[in-house]
Motif scaffolding. Structure first.
Motif, PDB file in Angstrom:
ATOM      1  N   ASP A  43      13.552  33.950 -27.732  1.00 24.61           N
ATOM      2  CA  ASP A  43      13.948  33.415 -26.429  1.00 24.61           C
ATOM      3  C   ASP A  43      12.749  33.275 -25.499  1.00 24.61           C
ATOM      4  O   ASP A  43      12.603  32.271 -24.796  1.00 24.61           O
ATOM      5  CB  ASP A  43      15.008  34.302 -25.770  1.00 24.61           C
ATOM      6  CG  ASP A  43      16.341  34.253 -26.485  1.00 24.61           C
ATOM      7  OD1 ASP A  43      16.608  33.252 -27.196  1.00 24.61           O
ATOM      8  OD2 ASP A  43      17.120  35.213 -26.338  1.00 24.61           O
ATOM      9  N   ARG A  46      10.505  30.297 -26.754  1.00 23.37           N
ATOM     10  CA  ARG A  46      11.089  28.999 -26.406  1.00 23.37           C
ATOM     11  C   ARG A  46      10.988  28.747 -24.901  1.00 23.37           C
ATOM     12  O   ARG A  46      10.663  27.634 -24.467  1.00 23.37           O
ATOM     13  CB  ARG A  46      12.535  28.920 -26.874  1.00 23.37           C
ATOM     14  CG  ARG A  46      12.660  28.617 -28.361  1.00 23.37           C
ATOM     15  CD  ARG A  46      14.103  28.432 -28.778  1.00 23.37           C
ATOM     16  NE  ARG A  46      14.856  29.681 -28.788  1.00 23.37           N
ATOM     17  CZ  ARG A  46      14.778  30.596 -29.737  1.00 23.37           C
ATOM     18  NH1 ARG A  46      13.967  30.428 -30.764  1.00 23.37           N
ATOM     19  NH2 ARG A  46      15.503  31.688 -29.677  1.00 23.37           N
ATOM     20  N   ARG A  47      11.236  29.777 -24.091  1.00 24.69           N
ATOM     21  CA  ARG A  47      11.143  29.644 -22.641  1.00 24.69           C
ATOM     22  C   ARG A  47       9.720  29.260 -22.231  1.00 24.69           C
ATOM     23  O   ARG A  47       9.502  28.393 -21.387  1.00 24.69           O
ATOM     24  CB  ARG A  47      11.581  30.950 -21.980  1.00 24.69           C
ATOM     25  CG  ARG A  47      11.793  30.863 -20.507  1.00 24.69           C
ATOM     26  CD  ARG A  47      12.486  32.077 -19.908  1.00 24.69           C
ATOM     27  NE  ARG A  47      11.954  33.355 -20.350  1.00 24.69           N
ATOM     28  CZ  ARG A  47      12.649  34.245 -21.082  1.00 24.69           C
ATOM     29  NH1 ARG A  47      13.891  33.993 -21.459  1.00 24.69           N
ATOM     30  NH2 ARG A  47      12.105  35.393 -21.443  1.00 24.69           N
TER      31      ARG A  47
END
Length: 71
Positions: A43, A46-47
């Motif tokens: 996460d 990807r962020r």
């Protein structure tokens, strides 16, 4: 994939020759490590890339000519 007797760009990186079994074990280890990292930090990764992509988008500039290159 290269054919026998041809040179590939990665040949310049000095790595030891491995048996087929050792190469597969190393590959499986790296794959497992990647999956652990992705499950833990996916996460965040990807962020980070989404944030970078947003900063790289060009804003519409109404004063710029359509023939003016973007850089």
């Amino acid at each position: 994939m290269t054919t026998p007797g041809t040179s590939a760009p990665h040949d310049s990186i000095p790595l030891p020759r491995l048996s087929d079994e050792a190469a597969v074990e190393l590959y499986l280890f790296v794959e497992h490590l990647f999956m652990l990292l992705e499950s833990r930090y996916g996460d965040q990764i990807r962020r980070h890339f989404d944030d970078r992509d947003r900063h790289n988008l060009l804003d519409a500039d109404p004063d710029r000519s359509a023939n003016d290159p973007p850089f």
